[in-house]
Scaffold this active site. Structure first.
Site, PDB file in Angstrom:
ATOM      1  N   TYR A   1      33.650  35.442  31.996  1.00 50.81           N
ATOM      2  CA  TYR A   1      34.684  35.839  32.950  1.00 50.81           C
ATOM      3  C   TYR A   1      35.200  34.614  33.708  1.00 50.81           C
ATOM      4  CZ  TYR A   1      36.878  38.324  36.851  1.00 50.81           C
ATOM      5  OH  TYR A   1      37.763  38.787  37.780  1.00 50.81           O
TER       6      TYR A   1
ATOM      7  N   LYS B   1      39.018  33.086  33.611  1.00 51.24           N
ATOM      8  CA  LYS B   1      39.870  32.992  34.797  1.00 51.24           C
ATOM      9  C   LYS B   1      40.264  31.538  35.063  1.00 51.24           C
ATOM     10  CE  LYS B   1      40.373  37.303  35.977  1.00 51.24           C
ATOM     11  NZ  LYS B   1      41.698  37.939  35.987  1.00 51.24           N
TER      12      LYS B   1
END
Ligand code: ZN
Length: 658
Positions: free
Chosen positions: A555, A559
């Site tokens: 994640y 990002k």
């Protein structure tokens, strides 16, 4: 034209004049061949009780802002009949005086203002007055032999030459009915304008209207061509976006460009003489406030900058110079609809509602022009008469303050990914509240019903499938003509896995959806953003980028990846005027990622209550999806017009980020 009258339905209103007036007004309003979008008006003369308990003769006449299709009793303000008739006897009456006096004669001053044709309704000596701007009869009057055709076809009607609506029309009719008893006529036909029918029985006034219109329709069918040409062409969506951009520039604000590419619209646009016949003028001058006098005619393959729009603007300025007088201010010179050769008809407007009204008028206009040509030639009123109505204050007042004017994104088109819930849905709501039409994409089919309201709509789309993305983007451009705001929000979060234990599946899926699909989506939308109005590309990052934690490598990396992607995009796209900015939210718990259980578990891990956990930031503030939505909408607005490549935290303040 079929009569919609039903004795059974009408019986219910037999003892209530106003209810009966509502009933037949709605019958008239339900056919857009008779009246369109607030056009036409009706009245009934009756007795009402004033404040002191005295019975007074009144005229209930359609009030401004009401549409016959949906009108109700409050849509008919009551004005004193005797005094209203006296107004028609004056030698002159200025527009401001007419408006003021009609308002002064209202029994209830808080009711809507009476129609500008109220005086005319008052002087016609019958209880029920019906007035429409019916296509069929007006089309026959827009003909080089119009007066002859109407005289032959309607020997039982009083046919009057065109005169501007308002007081002078009332006076013209007042003089005419003194010379010719209106009781001997079935109706009054106003050239280039419309028809009045009247009777003491609501049914007769209505049935007479239907009969007169049917007679005109039958004449057209017998003497002309009602089967109109059709065609089917493919349309270049980039050209449509170019046209939209040129018209938005001319108008000085973003405009939707809604394309009618039905076979009928394309058939008309491909006629060899369309540039001539489409620009002779509107069906009735009433339409000019919605459509301007003429459409812009655009070539099949418009050149850079769409020079036809620039030509339209300079022609419009010349038209204003030719007919204006002291004290008049020129309205914006942008076209309201276009005939795009071999592609169809395009309606331009600040909202879907405005575009739909314009598209309806354009559809009726092309019918009237083509059938008119086939019965001997289409001839509109001279430009001077159209101008007088366009710049008549009472007409302009009908437009009112168009809903939403002045909103930051009025007329813009926005596209948001991951729109079914959380930040994506909140972004859709914020952008729509700020005036944009918003399309939300999501893999969850619920997005369609979720966003089916308030200028929003949903499309089911798998962002990891290029074909699905291309189809969704095409759908948006086909519907609205362009794209101005893109919000890359879709993402997944699979917590818990440390790098040592990372499964290939978690890593691959996270990178595919959060990073790769974002890049693909940018690639698919940037060509249209380049043709957008004050275009803005927004990326939803995460506090995780600046302040990562253990256990969510995929994640965090995804990002970080889209943040870097946005920074590169900001550099690449600045020359095209596209701003690219990133928001970094944290601890937004009202999203689909967070269930109550997950929230309780996380809170207890820190030894906190859920409330404490939600506000665990420097400001002690809970951050909601709606807050992020509003920040995204603000970033797309002029407030941030000089900001690109920025990263804005929305996390309540984090000592690890500051
Ligand atoms: Zn009228």
């Amino acid at each position: 034209m079929k009569s919609l009258w039903s004795d059974e339905e009408a019986n219910a209103f037999a003892n209530d004049d106003l209810a009966m007036r509502v009933y037949t007004s709605r019958l008239l309003g339900s056919s857009d061949d008779l009246v369109m979008h607030g056009g036409g008006n009706t009245s009934v003369k009756a007795t009402a009780r004033d404040f002191f308990g005295n019975d007074v003769e009144v005229l209930y006449v359609k009030g401004s802002g009401w549409d016959l299709k949906t009108i109700e009793k409050p849509g008919f303000p009551a004005i004193r009949l005797k005094e209203t008739r006296m107004l028609a006897e004056l030698d002159t009456l200025s527009d401001p005086d007419m408006t003021r006096q009609l308002r002064a004669l209202m029994l209830d001053p808080s009711a809507p203002s009476p129609s500008v044709e109220a005086i005319l309704h008052a002087i016609l000596p019958a209880k029920f007055i019906d007035h429409t701007h019916t296509d069929a009869i007006v089309t026959l009057s827009n003909n080089p032999r119009g007066d002859k055709i109407l005289a032959e076809l309607f020997p039982d009607c009083l046919v009057l030459p065109y005169i501007m609506p308002g007081f002078i029309l009332s006076r013209q009719v007042n003089e005419a009915i003194k010379r010719h008893d209106p009781g001997q006529y079935k109706g009054i036909i106003l050239m280039h304008h419309g028809v009045f029918t009247y009777s003491d029985a609501a049914k007769n006034a209505y049935e007479d209207m239907i009969e007169l219109v049917t007679r005109a329709e039958d004449y057209i069918a017998a003497h002309g061509e009602t089967k109109l040409p059709t065609a089917i062409y493919a349309v270049d969506l980039f050209d449509l976006a170019r046209i939209r951009k040129a018209v938005s520039n001319a108008r000085g604000s973003a405009q939707l460009a809604m394309l009618d590419q039905t076979p009928e619209a394309q058939g008309f646009s491909s006629l060899a003489n369309v540039a001539d016949i489409a620009t002779r003028g509107p069906i009735t001058p009433d339409h000019v406030i919605r459509t301007k006098r003429t459409p812009v005619v655009i070539s099949t393959k418009p050149a850079d900058g769409v020079p036809e729009v620039a030509q339209f603007v300079s022609d419009y300025k010349a038209y204003f110079e030719a007919f204006s007088h002291a004290g008049l201010q020129i309205l914006d010179p942008a076209p309201r609809f276009g005939i795009w050769r071999n592609a169809g008809s395009v309606a331009f407007g600040s909202s879907e509602k405005e575009c739909n009204i314009i598209a309806d008028i354009a559809r009726h206009t092309r019918w009237a022009i083509q059938t008119g040509e086939s019965v001997g030639g289409w001839e509109a009123l001279p430009a001077k008469d159209i101008f007088e109505l366009e710049y008549w204050v009472l007409e302009q007042a009908k437009l009112g303050k168009s809903a939403g004017a002045g909103k930051p994104h009025q007329g813009k088109v926005a596209l948001v990914t991951g729109a079914n819930s959380g930040i994506g849905k909140a972004a859709c709501e914020a952008l729509a509240a700020d005036g944009a039409v918003v399309v939300g994409l999501d893999i969850n089919p619920a997005v369609v019903s979720q966003l089916n309201r308030n200028g929003m709509s949903g499309i089911v789309c798998d962002l990891t499938d290029s074909k699905s993305v291309a189809a969704a983007v095409n759908q948006v451009i086909t519907r609205y003509g362009g794209l101005d705001i893109v919000v890359c929000n879709a993402g997944i979060f699979k917590s818990g896995e440390r790098i040592a234990d990372h499964t290939e599946h978690t890593w691959d899926q996270t990178i595919a959806i959060n990073l790769t699909a974002t890049q693909r989506f940018m690639t698919a939308t940037i060509p249209y953003l380049k043709l957008g109005v004050n275009p803005s590309l927004l990326v939803v990052g995460s506090r995780n980028f600046a302040a990562p934690g253990p256990g969510a490598a995929a994640y965090s990396v995804s990002k970080a990846g889209i943040t870097q992607l946005a920074r590169v995009a900001a550099l690449e796209l600045a020359a095209d005027g596209i701003r690219v900015n990133v928001v970094h939210p944290d601890a937004v718990f009202d999203t689909a990622l967070w269930t109550e259980d997950a929230l309780a578990r996380s809170a207890s891990r820190y030894g906190l209550s859920v409330e404490e956990y939600k506000t665990k930031n420097l400001l002690g503030k809970e951050i909601r999806a709606a807050d992020v939505g509003r920040l995204l909408s603000a970033l797309a607005s002029d407030i941030f017009g000089a900001t690109t490549g920025a990263q804005i935290p929305i996390d309540g303040g984090s000592d690890r980020v500051i």
